[in-house]
Design a protein around this motif. Structure first.
Motif, PDB file in Angstrom:
ATOM      1  N   MET A 508       0.804  -1.232   0.000  1.00  0.00           N
ATOM      2  CA  MET A 508       0.000   0.000   0.000  1.00  0.00           C
ATOM      3  C   MET A 508       0.831   1.274   0.000  1.00  0.00           C
ATOM      4  O   MET A 508       0.329   2.331  -0.376  1.00  0.00           O
ATOM      5  CB  MET A 508      -0.925   0.021   1.231  1.00  0.00           C
ATOM      6  CG  MET A 508      -1.935  -1.100   1.265  1.00  0.00           C
ATOM      7  SD  MET A 508      -2.978  -1.201  -0.223  1.00  0.00           S
ATOM      8  CE  MET A 508      -4.323  -0.107   0.235  1.00  0.00           C
ATOM      9  N   HIS A 509       2.081   1.169   0.453  1.00  0.00           N
ATOM     10  CA  HIS A 509       2.846   2.409   0.620  1.00  0.00           C
ATOM     11  C   HIS A 509       4.122   2.473  -0.206  1.00  0.00           C
ATOM     12  O   HIS A 509       4.778   3.506  -0.237  1.00  0.00           O
ATOM     13  CB  HIS A 509       3.209   2.623   2.101  1.00  0.00           C
ATOM     14  CG  HIS A 509       2.026   2.682   3.028  1.00  0.00           C
ATOM     15  ND1 HIS A 509       0.930   3.470   2.785  1.00  0.00           N
ATOM     16  CD2 HIS A 509       1.770   2.039   4.204  1.00  0.00           C
ATOM     17  CE1 HIS A 509       0.043   3.313   3.773  1.00  0.00           C
ATOM     18  NE2 HIS A 509       0.526   2.444   4.643  1.00  0.00           N
ATOM     19  N   SER A 512       3.087   0.864  -5.242  1.00  0.00           N
ATOM     20  CA  SER A 512       1.799   1.073  -5.902  1.00  0.00           C
ATOM     21  C   SER A 512       1.937   1.168  -7.428  1.00  0.00           C
ATOM     22  O   SER A 512       1.196   0.512  -8.169  1.00  0.00           O
ATOM     23  CB  SER A 512       1.164   2.344  -5.353  1.00  0.00           C
ATOM     24  OG  SER A 512      -0.069   2.569  -5.950  1.00  0.00           O
TER      25      SER A 512
ATOM     26  N   ALA B 335      -3.983   8.001   2.626  1.00  0.00           N
ATOM     27  CA  ALA B 335      -2.759   7.365   3.128  1.00  0.00           C
ATOM     28  C   ALA B 335      -2.192   6.370   2.118  1.00  0.00           C
ATOM     29  O   ALA B 335      -1.045   5.947   2.234  1.00  0.00           O
ATOM     30  CB  ALA B 335      -3.039   6.663   4.453  1.00  0.00           C
ATOM     31  N   TYR B 336      -3.000   5.978   1.149  1.00  0.00           N
ATOM     32  CA  TYR B 336      -2.516   5.020   0.142  1.00  0.00           C
ATOM     33  C   TYR B 336      -1.579   5.713  -0.843  1.00  0.00           C
ATOM     34  O   TYR B 336      -1.883   6.811  -1.341  1.00  0.00           O
ATOM     35  CB  TYR B 336      -3.674   4.431  -0.668  1.00  0.00           C
ATOM     36  CG  TYR B 336      -4.715   3.668   0.115  1.00  0.00           C
ATOM     37  CD1 TYR B 336      -4.449   3.120   1.371  1.00  0.00           C
ATOM     38  CD2 TYR B 336      -5.985   3.483  -0.415  1.00  0.00           C
ATOM     39  CE1 TYR B 336      -5.431   2.414   2.067  1.00  0.00           C
ATOM     40  CE2 TYR B 336      -6.965   2.779   0.273  1.00  0.00           C
ATOM     41  CZ  TYR B 336      -6.685   2.250   1.509  1.00  0.00           C
ATOM     42  OH  TYR B 336      -7.657   1.560   2.189  1.00  0.00           O
ATOM     43  N   GLN B 337      -0.517   5.036  -1.180  1.00  0.00           N
ATOM     44  CA  GLN B 337       0.388   5.566  -2.200  1.00  0.00           C
ATOM     45  C   GLN B 337      -0.351   5.744  -3.528  1.00  0.00           C
ATOM     46  O   GLN B 337      -0.075   6.679  -4.285  1.00  0.00           O
ATOM     47  CB  GLN B 337       1.585   4.617  -2.370  1.00  0.00           C
ATOM     48  CG  GLN B 337       2.712   5.201  -3.190  1.00  0.00           C
ATOM     49  CD  GLN B 337       3.837   4.204  -3.413  1.00  0.00           C
ATOM     50  OE1 GLN B 337       3.628   2.988  -3.354  1.00  0.00           O
ATOM     51  NE2 GLN B 337       5.037   4.716  -3.642  1.00  0.00           N
ATOM     52  N   LEU B 338      -1.294   4.854  -3.793  1.00  0.00           N
ATOM     53  CA  LEU B 338      -2.091   4.949  -5.012  1.00  0.00           C
ATOM     54  C   LEU B 338      -2.741   6.324  -5.145  1.00  0.00           C
ATOM     55  O   LEU B 338      -2.688   6.962  -6.200  1.00  0.00           O
ATOM     56  CB  LEU B 338      -3.178   3.860  -4.991  1.00  0.00           C
ATOM     57  CG  LEU B 338      -4.137   3.830  -6.178  1.00  0.00           C
ATOM     58  CD1 LEU B 338      -3.458   3.286  -7.410  1.00  0.00           C
ATOM     59  CD2 LEU B 338      -5.371   2.991  -5.854  1.00  0.00           C
ATOM     60  N   ASN B 341       0.013   9.144  -5.423  1.00  0.00           N
ATOM     61  CA  ASN B 341       0.642   9.207  -6.746  1.00  0.00           C
ATOM     62  C   ASN B 341      -0.306   9.745  -7.817  1.00  0.00           C
ATOM     63  O   ASN B 341       0.134  10.306  -8.815  1.00  0.00           O
ATOM     64  CB  ASN B 341       1.153   7.825  -7.165  1.00  0.00           C
ATOM     65  CG  ASN B 341       2.447   7.463  -6.447  1.00  0.00           C
ATOM     66  OD1 ASN B 341       2.948   8.224  -5.626  1.00  0.00           O
ATOM     67  ND2 ASN B 341       2.993   6.300  -6.749  1.00  0.00           N
ATOM     68  N   LYS B 589       6.111  11.478  -2.042  1.00  0.00           N
ATOM     69  CA  LYS B 589       6.013  11.305  -0.581  1.00  0.00           C
ATOM     70  C   LYS B 589       6.415  12.582   0.157  1.00  0.00           C
ATOM     71  O   LYS B 589       5.876  12.903   1.220  1.00  0.00           O
ATOM     72  CB  LYS B 589       6.930  10.162  -0.124  1.00  0.00           C
ATOM     73  CG  LYS B 589       6.423   8.765  -0.512  1.00  0.00           C
ATOM     74  CD  LYS B 589       7.400   7.703   0.007  1.00  0.00           C
ATOM     75  CE  LYS B 589       7.147   6.334  -0.593  1.00  0.00           C
ATOM     76  NZ  LYS B 589       5.988   5.644  -0.042  1.00  0.00           N
TER      77      LYS B 589
END
Lengths: 645, 645
Positions: A508-509, A512, B335-338, B341, B589
């Motif tokens: 998840m982090h 992705s 909070a998800y990188q998805l 991004n 990030k």
């Protein structure tokens, strides 16, 4: 001889845009439509009914009423039955392809009634539900599918609605305890459904036995909500407003024990829960199975709408005039390289995705021996096809300028429809994650079928000065999947085994984009592989050539879009990378003389009910002011003659 | 101590998403808004009027009525006057930025009344029009801008409508001879305008003196169309239906000689045409000048709407919960990188484009010494900002799933608005062609100001193992323009000089993508250059750091998108190309802890009139069913506390 006002180059392009070989179109029709061809004429005839004339400036009530009337007309035509799931499964998808040409709201109401509602009944019923099911085809039992809850869009297994078994009364008590547990986005819910299939955590003797589904009456004969059922209208949306989406809440609604769809799990007369499936999570996947065919239904709607929008944009561009070498507005904009470069790669890609979807349609009808591939293929096809629909619609709208902004042009329906497709029945991005989990799991079981490369791009292609031949391009597309699988398994190995990170954290982090890349690489490979295999079987040599050109252009597009990756990883040489641009530009030009063959191969009926005025005589249409009066646009633009000057 | 259900990594991200330094937001407000800060509060106060509450499910008539009422309310607030073109030109763009937060239809009606209609009057009037002009600010004279004709969307200089001077009666006779010559897409035309500025080929003594503009009454005091004026409603559109777009036809409509806006060209009392401008084409550019500021007005609307949609998507993502490590729906999707991004690179890019737009706003207010840059800058900014608005809106809608599909979420307004922006006041792609023609012409005059590179990427960067530092990235972005200019001039030289091809053929049929690439390279350079220069002057060190991070991420995005080009041309090494991916991921990030600082820096008022329920208490909102009842969503989500669990 009249001297042409065009330059010889422009003149040649304009001429090539009037070429048409009907035999090629006929051959393409049979390749692009993957079902019994005799069905098409029946659907086309149905749409000739005046009920299907487009109408604008309607209230919500009017839009919903007309969508329902159209659905009823479709049901009465008996071109589809829920029993086709057993006898003729492809007919389900064919119906969606046809309906989407006409009205996205109608198609959505249809998919809920026939796939989600009817299909669930077919999949999970036992004898005791047969009489109920006999009233679905006619809409006497009009249904909705109460699955998604406000708080559980992407985590439905955690839904809050409960069905608690009351042993004394032999009834289930359906209850949505919180606002987040209200059933959300329920198509047919706000107005037309009298029954719902409700999914709920099933508690028997105090134990949660997982999610099951129940037939629940939600409206009485006067269409008033039943006791304990609260129905609220979700109101205006960004599009598809003919769909009556509702929010449904259940307050201790009682249904008999037999309302449970009990093919896999059951509660016996004596009050025992029985199931052959041990884990609750496995039970969930079994009862939620319709979402899988639902993804193909969405794909069917999207691929069909995509072809419609390409037809609209290209036909309009063939007759819409703008500045020529003379300075006058005498040149069809389709003659511009700008227009060709915007539209024709998308046309080529749509053909490939159409063929990929066709393979998924076959797999759906007969998954034997390839059961493990069904989930990932449905996710892959829905993802690619709905994203492509969004892109195509956006570009078509832009390339048609103001002509594409009017509602009667119908292009915007694709923007609204694709957005619905992109996140309904599983957010595409989440489905991409599902694909990768699926691939990783099959890799462990040594079940993942990797693409058959004829050469290893990493070792051999960097020496080539051009990678523009179809074989090299195919290997490059396939190689991306192979390389992404290698890369992601190594990364997971390193992060989880060596660095002891938690799987959730890494997934998840940290990776992705890697997940999305692999899923897309797999999806593109699947579509291309099947397009190549279908094209290989085509017997009409000219049609075969058109397909080959389209597939090659599509491959060039894919490699061009990922050129940075191929070059940074040394898969192709900088020289071949530079050469690619010219090959791509030429490949677009190579499609120009086949545009009419392809567009006519889409087999979209030439009736004013479906075809917007901008692809007919839009000047005549503009002599009057009623945007609903599509008859005013008269006959269809004759692309073999070129634009009127 | 309560044990967290999150992994330490997730917990840290969730915490960083609640960080906020109000001082940084304050500093950013002053950077991102390029006008007197005291103006903002007045607009915010205006929007607090109940008239600005969103309403759905309206008929066309109702939508137009409310858009007009809002426009009247805005006019009565006297926050803008057409005389600001002279005294405070930036105020025009500020007004558009503010109005776009509220209602795109209102903003569009405003831009036609105040920029196209009022601005043309300001630019082309003489003393005899002053009394007429005094009634524009109050809407007593409500105007429309009859420029575009159905057949001449991209070739307006060839418009067919004529104004033939009748010497005997000292009148102009305005006539649209064909369907293609009807004035098309005329905002304010279908309902509210009583006057039009009509552009027409001006014939005096039988000679076409080029396009001029005329004040023409189109409706009488009872708002009935005047004799000879036919007005038709264009009906339903893909969006912005509060705009009353009309088609107008003029049948031998007579206006006095003095109706001509005669600042540059005139017909004397004795019937002589007079002009200091020799060529008809030059006269055309002079009288059509408002389209230029119109492009900045569209940019103002688009950049503002973009920020609104980023606010909506990010705030919703901060409180919307989905699956966490626990399996429960307990983790905000931001909070998800998805999600990061997808949204944060667009956030960074929007900041850069905002600053680029701000520079254009300054240039508009004071072009002195840089007059030659105005056209290309307006085209560049409109192109980038409107395309970005489309992309941001599409991604925001997708990342918000069903939550973003509802009308009350307002995200779709950006899709509809951006599509209008992308092709209105000049199709973006055609404007890109204009930029390149402009650059090529200035190159010949040695007037084109090329970017100041601190290093030559082609010679120096390929040795670097990383190009992720801001200086390298800046040079890479700038270098693209330099290289594309070189490439296109060489190609034109070769094809036209050596191969004797016609300019039209090469331009329209051979180098379309090269033209677009150069125009984009120039546009991106312009935005980046100005963003860097504005950021360099920021005194708040923390805000400066946030801007630096955003600008760097934006540059990484640009280089990543064009990585194939950089690598194929040997501008950077494969090693640096590979390293870029990790640097890009980390740069995203790095923005996470500054999300609130940036979003609050957008200074979008926290009033329910503007803020959709999904960024307030959307659960509470869903306890009731009226999508118009936005009050039900209560207060605003407190991002410093994180989501409610």
């Amino acid at each position: 001889m009249v001297e042409s006002k065009y330059t010889p180059t422009t003149q040649a392009i304009i001429s090539s845009l009037t070429k048409h070989d009907p035999a090629v179109s006929e051959a393409l029709k049979n390749v692009l439509f993957n079902d019994n061809p005799s069905k098409v004429a029946k659907w086309h005839a149905l749409f000739a009914d005046p009920l299907f004339y487009p109408k604008q400036n309607m209230s919500l009530d009017e839009m919903r009423a007309i969508a329902y009337k159209r659905l009823k007309k479709v049901a009465d035509a008996k071109l589809f039955s829920i029993y086709d799931f057993i006898n003729d499964p492809k007919n389900l998808l064919t119906a969606h392809e046809m309906l989407s040409l006409c009205d996205g709201a109608l198609a959505t109401k249809f998919t809920v009634q026939f796939n989600l509602f009817g299909g669930t009944l077919i999949a999970l019923h036992t004898d005791r539900h047969k009489e109920f099911m006999s009233k679905v085809d006619s809409l006497a039992h009009m249904g909705c599918f109460c699955f998604t809850e406000l708080g559980y869009g992407n985590n439905a297994v955690e839904m809050e609605t409960t069905a608690i078994y009351d042993e004394a009364k032999k009834e289930f008590v359906i209850n949505s305890p919180t606002t987040l547990s209200q059933k959300y986005w329920i198509t047919n819910g706000a107005c037309h459904a009298n029954y719902a299939i409700v999914f709920a955590q099933t508690l028997v003797k105090g134990k949660n036995e997982g999610v099951n589904s129940f037939i629940v009456p939600i409206r009485d004969e006067q269409m008033k909500p039943c006791t304990g059922v609260t129905i609220e209208d979700m109101g205006w949306k960004m599009g598809l407003n003919g769909i009556d989406n509702g929010k449904l809440k259940f307050s201790h609604v009682r249904v008999p024990r037999t309302a449970m769809l009990n093919k896999f799990n059951d509660v016996t007369e004596s009050g025992e829960f029985k199931s052959d499936i041990k884990k609750n999570s496995q039970r969930f996947f079994k009862v939620a199975d319709r979402l899988l065919s639902g993804r193909l239904c969405i794909s069917a709607m999207c691929i069909s709408g995509t072809k419609m929008n390409l037809l609209i944009a290209i036909r309009y561009s063939q007759q819409r005039l703008s500045v020529g070498a003379s300075g006058l507005s005498d040149t069809p904009i389709m003659a511009y390289q700008l227009q060709q470069n915007a539209l024709l790669p998308l046309l080529a890609r749509t053909i490939v995705l159409n063929l990929g979807y066709n393979s998924a349609k076959d797999l759906f009808a007969n998954p034997k021996g390839r059961e493990n591939e069904v989930v990932r293929v449905c996710c892959a096809v829905k993802g690619l096809v709905s994203w492509n629909y969004e892109k195509v619609s956006t570009v078509c709208r832009e390339r048609c300028g103001g002509g594409g902004y009017t509602a009667h042009a119908r292009i915007h329906e694709g923007i609204q429809g694709s957005h619905s497709g992109m996140t309904a029945e599983g957010d595409n991005r989440v489905l991409m994650q599902k694909i990768v989990k699926d691939i990783l799991s099959d890799l462990q079981k040594e079940l993942h079928r990797q693409p058959q490369m004829t050469r290893c791009p990493e070792r051999q292609l960097p020496k080539q000065e051009s990678v523009g031949d179809l074989e090299s391009l195919m290997n490059l597309v396939y190689y991306r999947e192979v390389a992404e699988i290698k890369s992601i398994t190594e990364v997971l190995q390193k992060k989880i085994m060596e660095e002891s990170k938690k799987f959730y954290d890494v997934w998840m982090h940290e990776i992705s984009d890697d997940i999305q890349s692999l899923a897309l690489a797999f999806s593109e490979r699947y579509a291309l592989e099947n397009a190549l295999s279908i094209a290989a079987k085509v017997t009409d040599l000219k049609a075969k050539e058109v397909l080959a050109k389209a597939i090659r252009l599509h491959c060039l597009l894919l490699v061009r879009e990922n050129l940075g990756w191929y070059l940074a990883n040394g898969v192709i040489s900088p020289k071949a990378g530079l050469a690619l641009e010219g090959e791509y530009q030429q490949a677009v030009k190579d499609i120009v003389p086949h545009v009419n063959d392809i567009i006519e191969g889409f087999n979209i009926p030439k009736i004013p009910q479906l075809a917007p005025p901008i692809i007919r005589d839009y000047i005549k249409f503009n002599e009057q002011s009623d945007p609903d009066n599509v008859e005013a646009a008269g006959g269809f633009f004759d692309f073999t003659k070129g634009p009127k000057l």
